[in-house]
Design a protein around this motif. Sequence first.
Motif, PDB file in Angstrom:
ATOM      1  N   TRP A 136       0.838  -1.206   0.000  1.00 43.73           N
ATOM      2  CA  TRP A 136       0.000   0.000   0.000  1.00 43.73           C
ATOM      3  C   TRP A 136       0.871   1.254   0.000  1.00 43.73           C
ATOM      4  CZ3 TRP A 136      -4.788   1.388  -1.035  1.00 43.73           C
ATOM      5  CH2 TRP A 136      -5.276   2.618  -0.560  1.00 43.73           C
ATOM      6  N   LEU A 140       1.171   4.164  -2.907  1.00 44.00           N
ATOM      7  CA  LEU A 140       0.877   5.579  -2.632  1.00 44.00           C
ATOM      8  C   LEU A 140       2.065   6.487  -2.945  1.00 44.00           C
ATOM      9  CD1 LEU A 140      -1.141   5.583   0.722  1.00 44.00           C
ATOM     10  CD2 LEU A 140      -2.014   5.741  -1.618  1.00 44.00           C
ATOM     11  N   ASN A 141       3.262   5.934  -2.866  1.00 47.88           N
ATOM     12  CA  ASN A 141       4.482   6.705  -3.133  1.00 47.88           C
ATOM     13  C   ASN A 141       5.279   5.988  -4.217  1.00 47.88           C
ATOM     14  OD1 ASN A 141       4.304   8.656  -0.679  1.00 47.88           O
ATOM     15  ND2 ASN A 141       4.035   6.614   0.213  1.00 47.88           N
ATOM     16  N   LYS A 147       4.761   4.413 -11.680  1.00 40.35           N
ATOM     17  CA  LYS A 147       3.845   5.520 -11.405  1.00 40.35           C
ATOM     18  C   LYS A 147       2.581   5.467 -12.250  1.00 40.35           C
ATOM     19  CE  LYS A 147       3.791  10.534 -10.743  1.00 40.35           C
ATOM     20  NZ  LYS A 147       4.602  11.791 -10.809  1.00 40.35           N
ATOM     21  N   PHE A 150      -0.133   2.841 -10.846  1.00 42.41           N
ATOM     22  CA  PHE A 150      -0.839   3.095  -9.589  1.00 42.41           C
ATOM     23  C   PHE A 150      -1.657   4.378  -9.736  1.00 42.41           C
ATOM     24  CE2 PHE A 150       3.007   0.837  -7.740  1.00 42.41           C
ATOM     25  CZ  PHE A 150       2.323  -0.331  -7.422  1.00 42.41           C
ATOM     26  N   LEU A 151      -2.958   4.244  -9.836  1.00 39.38           N
ATOM     27  CA  LEU A 151      -3.839   5.387 -10.055  1.00 39.38           C
ATOM     28  C   LEU A 151      -4.556   5.737  -8.758  1.00 39.38           C
ATOM     29  CD1 LEU A 151      -5.386   4.280 -13.478  1.00 39.38           C
ATOM     30  CD2 LEU A 151      -3.251   5.543 -13.044  1.00 39.38           C
ATOM     31  N   SER A 152      -4.486   6.995  -8.355  1.00 43.25           N
ATOM     32  CA  SER A 152      -5.057   7.404  -7.070  1.00 43.25           C
ATOM     33  C   SER A 152      -6.550   7.103  -6.987  1.00 43.25           C
ATOM     34  CB  SER A 152      -4.801   8.894  -6.828  1.00 43.25           C
ATOM     35  OG  SER A 152      -5.400   9.686  -7.840  1.00 43.25           O
ATOM     36  N   GLU A 153      -7.259   7.207  -8.113  1.00 42.18           N
ATOM     37  CA  GLU A 153      -8.705   6.948  -8.086  1.00 42.18           C
ATOM     38  C   GLU A 153      -9.016   5.470  -7.859  1.00 42.18           C
ATOM     39  OE1 GLU A 153      -7.731   7.757 -12.539  1.00 42.18           O
ATOM     40  OE2 GLU A 153      -6.917   8.238 -10.541  1.00 42.18           O
ATOM     41  N   ASN A 154      -8.025   4.601  -8.041  1.00 39.61           N
ATOM     42  CA  ASN A 154      -8.203   3.183  -7.719  1.00 39.61           C
ATOM     43  C   ASN A 154      -7.874   2.874  -6.266  1.00 39.61           C
ATOM     44  OD1 ASN A 154      -8.986   2.395 -10.306  1.00 39.61           O
ATOM     45  ND2 ASN A 154      -6.892   1.902 -10.945  1.00 39.61           N
ATOM     46  N   LEU A 155      -7.183   3.779  -5.602  1.00 40.94           N
ATOM     47  CA  LEU A 155      -6.654   3.503  -4.267  1.00 40.94           C
ATOM     48  C   LEU A 155      -7.372   4.267  -3.161  1.00 40.94           C
ATOM     49  CD1 LEU A 155      -2.832   3.654  -5.135  1.00 40.94           C
ATOM     50  CD2 LEU A 155      -4.392   1.719  -5.343  1.00 40.94           C
ATOM     51  N   LEU A 156      -7.397   5.582  -3.277  1.00 45.46           N
ATOM     52  CA  LEU A 156      -7.897   6.406  -2.173  1.00 45.46           C
ATOM     53  C   LEU A 156      -9.338   6.105  -1.786  1.00 45.46           C
ATOM     54  CD1 LEU A 156      -6.207   9.835  -3.012  1.00 45.46           C
ATOM     55  CD2 LEU A 156      -5.381   7.952  -1.560  1.00 45.46           C
ATOM     56  N   HIS A 159      -9.536   3.335   0.857  1.00 43.66           N
ATOM     57  CA  HIS A 159      -9.144   3.748   2.201  1.00 43.66           C
ATOM     58  C   HIS A 159     -10.190   4.666   2.827  1.00 43.66           C
ATOM     59  CE1 HIS A 159      -6.915   6.234   5.169  1.00 43.66           C
ATOM     60  NE2 HIS A 159      -6.371   5.072   5.464  1.00 43.66           N
TER      61      HIS A 159
END
Length: 288
Positions: A136, A140-141, A147, A150-156, A159
């Motif tokens: 995780w 995130l980093n 880069k 890893f898409l922020s809209e798939n992760l955040l 959480h």
Amino acid sequence: MRLHTIHTGNFKLDGGAMFGVVPQQLWSRTNPPDAQNLCTWAMRSLLVEVSSRLVLIDCGIGNKQSEKFFSHYHLHGEHDLDKSLRKAGFSRDDITDVFLTHLHFDHVGGGVIRRDDDLFVPAFPNATYWSNESHWQWALNPNAREKASFLSENLLPLHESGQLQMIDRKSRLTRNAIGIKGWDIFFADGHTESQMIPVLRQPSGQTMAFMADLLPSTGHIPLAYVMGYDTRPLLTLEEKKLFLDTAASEEWVLFLEHDPIHAACTVKHSERGVRLEEAAPSWKDLLG
């Protein structure tokens, strides 16, 4: 455990990227490219019924990204996540757990949807999503190589929803994970940090492993056939050898997430190392 194959669709990736330093003359024997050197790959998930739980392993690329994004991956085929779930007799609301082998977009993208109000929310409202803290934080980093995967809209949204739980990695092999007896995890770090390979041990004594990106296809069985996407390819070599030696010795069935034709295979020892024994379009053809 009762198992269902969930086809989420096909996409295309560059053949050279998928086989790293292996010459096209060799890898094209199993995965012939088109005129643009692109090969077709499946995005095949596995649905596991066990006790009162319904666990989905990975969930494909999804459909929320932009037209420009999808234009790079040439999605095709008749399958999608919802149709495949319905064919198995289920819906998104029935899923109790989503086990994410890792957080690259073709494995997690279907786990988040875009609502009509443009808000990103988990696609499975009643499910616990499983990752691990090391991976995780890696996602995130991200490093420069990963880069774009890893898409922020798939992760955040996972959480923020409170539905995300972390699996504690104590060693290479974690037994009876996510509260399920016989659900072991082999942690692999060559493709990406702390990729989780589920090893499902049936009461009958048979074992099936969901190979994710440790072994994308039957064409990747020879040790040197390592993806150019892998962040630590020499480590992948070690992990593949360890895993495939065990799979051959113990006669495991290997579920293939990305092979365009074969959903599963078995492997055997040979004078040239571990090689393909049998491959089939359905894992049912290989389980006794």
